[in-house]
Design an enzyme around this catalytic site. Structure first.
Site, mmCIF file in Angstrom:
data_model
loop_
_atom_site.group_PDB
_atom_site.id
_atom_site.type_symbol
_atom_site.label_atom_id
_atom_site.label_comp_id
_atom_site.label_asym_id
_atom_site.label_seq_id
_atom_site.Cartn_x
_atom_site.Cartn_y
_atom_site.Cartn_z
ATOM 1 N N LYS A 65 -3.236 -8.361 26.664
ATOM 2 C CA LYS A 65 -1.982 -8.368 27.427
ATOM 3 C C LYS A 65 -1.707 -9.744 28.018
ATOM 4 O O LYS A 65 -0.558 -10.168 28.109
ATOM 5 C CB LYS A 65 -2.018 -7.314 28.551
ATOM 6 C CG LYS A 65 -1.962 -5.883 28.045
ATOM 7 C CD LYS A 65 -0.611 -5.551 27.414
ATOM 8 C CE LYS A 65 -0.453 -4.106 27.076
ATOM 9 N NZ LYS A 65 -0.751 -3.704 25.711
ATOM 10 N N LYS A 102 -3.169 -1.915 13.490
ATOM 11 C CA LYS A 102 -2.845 -0.511 13.757
ATOM 12 C C LYS A 102 -1.345 -0.268 13.954
ATOM 13 O O LYS A 102 -0.592 -1.192 14.243
ATOM 14 C CB LYS A 102 -3.613 -0.030 14.985
ATOM 15 C CG LYS A 102 -3.201 -0.703 16.273
ATOM 16 C CD LYS A 102 -3.715 0.066 17.496
ATOM 17 C CE LYS A 102 -3.073 -0.459 18.761
ATOM 18 N NZ LYS A 102 -3.189 0.413 19.914
ATOM 19 N N LYS A 120 3.609 0.840 19.136
ATOM 20 C CA LYS A 120 4.998 0.634 19.577
ATOM 21 C C LYS A 120 5.307 -0.846 19.721
ATOM 22 O O LYS A 120 6.411 -1.284 19.455
ATOM 23 C CB LYS A 120 5.197 1.265 20.966
ATOM 24 C CG LYS A 120 5.217 2.746 20.954
ATOM 25 C CD LYS A 120 5.502 3.275 22.349
ATOM 26 C CE LYS A 120 4.247 3.419 23.179
ATOM 27 N NZ LYS A 120 3.478 4.623 22.935
HETATM 28 P P1 ADP Z 1 0.679 2.288 21.600
HETATM 29 O O1 ADP Z 1 -0.561 1.615 21.081
HETATM 30 O O2 ADP Z 1 1.678 2.516 20.550
HETATM 31 O O3 ADP Z 1 1.247 1.607 22.816
HETATM 32 P P2 ADP Z 1 -0.562 4.125 23.367
HETATM 33 O O4 ADP Z 1 -1.383 2.965 23.804
HETATM 34 O O5 ADP Z 1 0.367 4.721 24.367
HETATM 35 O O6 ADP Z 1 0.224 3.736 22.063
HETATM 36 O O7 ADP Z 1 -1.546 5.235 22.818
HETATM 37 C C1 ADP Z 1 -1.571 6.593 23.190
HETATM 38 C C2 ADP Z 1 -2.666 7.328 22.464
HETATM 39 O O8 ADP Z 1 -2.462 7.223 21.060
HETATM 40 C C3 ADP Z 1 -4.092 6.797 22.706
HETATM 41 O O9 ADP Z 1 -4.999 7.872 22.710
HETATM 42 C C4 ADP Z 1 -4.344 5.933 21.539
HETATM 43 O O10 ADP Z 1 -5.717 5.844 21.247
HETATM 44 C C5 ADP Z 1 -3.604 6.653 20.438
HETATM 45 N N1 ADP Z 1 -3.159 5.704 19.431
HETATM 46 C C6 ADP Z 1 -2.153 4.789 19.539
HETATM 47 N N2 ADP Z 1 -2.000 4.098 18.394
HETATM 48 C C7 ADP Z 1 -2.945 4.581 17.548
HETATM 49 C C8 ADP Z 1 -3.297 4.289 16.196
HETATM 50 N N3 ADP Z 1 -2.628 3.380 15.500
HETATM 51 N N4 ADP Z 1 -4.313 4.975 15.649
HETATM 52 C C9 ADP Z 1 -4.976 5.926 16.346
HETATM 53 N N5 ADP Z 1 -4.686 6.260 17.602
HETATM 54 C C10 ADP Z 1 -3.701 5.610 18.201
#
Ligand code: ADP
Ligand code: TRP
Length: 331
Positions: A111, A194, A197
């Site tokens: 971040k 991965k 968002k």
């Molecule tokens: P982002 O990475 O899109 O901001 P979040 O951090 O809000 O999403 O993630 C919310 C949940 O979804 C967490 O448990 C996270 O481990 C899971 N998650 C997010 N992206 C992935 C991914 N590409 N593969 C597996 N799990 C994911």
């Protein structure tokens, strides 16, 4: 019965990474455990301090939790900010969380790189708030994707430190959980890393995307000019598409395209078309419920209200006991 806690930040709609990494496990776990699933709106302020539509984003995640099959009769679904006891526990835990360990967290370092103009204290103490989310219900299992493992390790550190400092065995240890033998990592469509968002609109397929949008995104996914030697290793963009296919398609389909790749006979157009169709089928049951649930505002308020009450009941018990352990007394 073991207690489960997990949450997703309310920064907008859910993508397939959230769905396969987290929410699908929530749905399965609700039948076997005492589950608390929440929408992390406090956390969303660490990256989006002045969101355009905070309430709308929270509502969207609530709708998609329900559409994905989380049953409010079985699991407690709530909004983090409806449970201020979490903020109080966060305050107590912050007193025993050290700068050095917080600065070493990879998500903090990421971040600092991605938002250099807003390196706020909330970002630094993000893992402390996450530990408070988990410890407030004394959970032992936390369904999350692979990227959250380090945060869970920190949650264990903070819980164990509290126990040691106050000479108690109050908080249990919690561990990342997935029904599959490994924690899931869903790749994105942009050829690197991965699905997420923050990686741009085209990288992620959302549960609320229309069938047409899904087709368009998958057909535009990054690939290459194709294999030139038999059985050659797959470069990252191609491996990512195969990993996605492993998640949404049948084993037969996966094997079929894997063999074509190994024989240098794969046509990426056909491969992507199949991937898009299987993605559409896999997410159909969720997609078709989203609009109906979104229209039922009365149901949404009822779910949020009941969830908040249940979560506050468990959280206020913990806070009462934690205050007692630390030594706060009322006159
Ligand atoms: P982002 O990475 O899109 O901001 P979040 O951090 O809000 O999403 O993630 C919310 C949940 O979804 C967490 O448990 C996270 O481990 C899971 N998650 C997010 N992206 C992935 C991914 N590409 N593969 C597996 N799990 C994911
Ligand atoms: N940090 C998690 C994420 O970005 C979201 C989250 C906040 C969470 N608090 C939590 C997950 C507690 C599990 C348990 O995905």
């Amino acid at each position: 019965m073991e207690t489960v806690v997990s949450g997703i930040r309310s920064t907008g709609k859910l993508h397939l990474g959230n769905y396969y990494g987290a929410v699908q496990n929530f749905v399965k776990m609700q039948h076997e455990y005492n589950c608390y699933f929440f929408i992390a709106d406090y956390h969303s302020l660490t990256t989006h301090p002045t969101p355009d539509d905070l309430h709308g984003n929270v509502k969207q995640v609530l709708i998609e939790y329900l559409a994905a099959g989380i049953d409010p009769e079985k699991a407690t679904i709530y909004v983090q900010s409806d449970v201020p006891q979490i903020a109080e526990l966060y305050l107590f835990l912050n007193m025993n969380a050290y700068m050095g360990e917080l600065e070493r967290s990879t998500s903090f370092k990421d971040k600092v790189r991605s938002q250099p103009d807003n390196v706020n204290a909330g970002l630094l103490t993000y893992p402390v708030l996450m530990a408070a989310d988990i410890l407030i219900h004394k959970a032992t299992k936390v369904p999350v994707g692979k990227d959250q493992e380090q945060h869970l390790e920190m949650a264990r550190t903070f819980g164990n430190r509290f126990n040691r400092l106050y000479n108690t065995e109050y908080f249990p240890e919690s561990f990342a959980f997935s029904f599959s033998d490994k924690l899931v990592k869903v790749p994105g469509l942009d050829g690197k890393g991965k699905m997420g968002k923050s990686e741009g609109e085209a990288n992620a397929v959302y549960l609320s995307d229309s069938v047409e949008v899904i087709r368009k995104k998958v057909m535009r996914a990054v690939s290459d000019s194709g294999p030139t030697e038999e059985n050659q290793p797959k470069p990252e963009p191609i491996q990512n598409l195969f990993d996605l296919m492993k998640i949404v398609s049948s084993t037969d389909t996966y094997t079929h395209f894997d063999e074509l790749y190994n024989k240098c006979q794969i046509r990426y157009g056909d491969f992507k078309k199949q991937l898009a169709e299987d993605m559409i089928i896999a997410t159909e049951p969720v997609r078709e419920k989203i609009n109906a649930i979104a229209a039922d505002t009365e149901y949404l308020s009822k779910v949020a209200k009941i969830g908040a009450e249940k979560a506050r009941e468990s959280a206020s018990k913990t806070i009462r006991e934690v205050r007692e352990i630390i030594g706060f007394r009322s006159f």
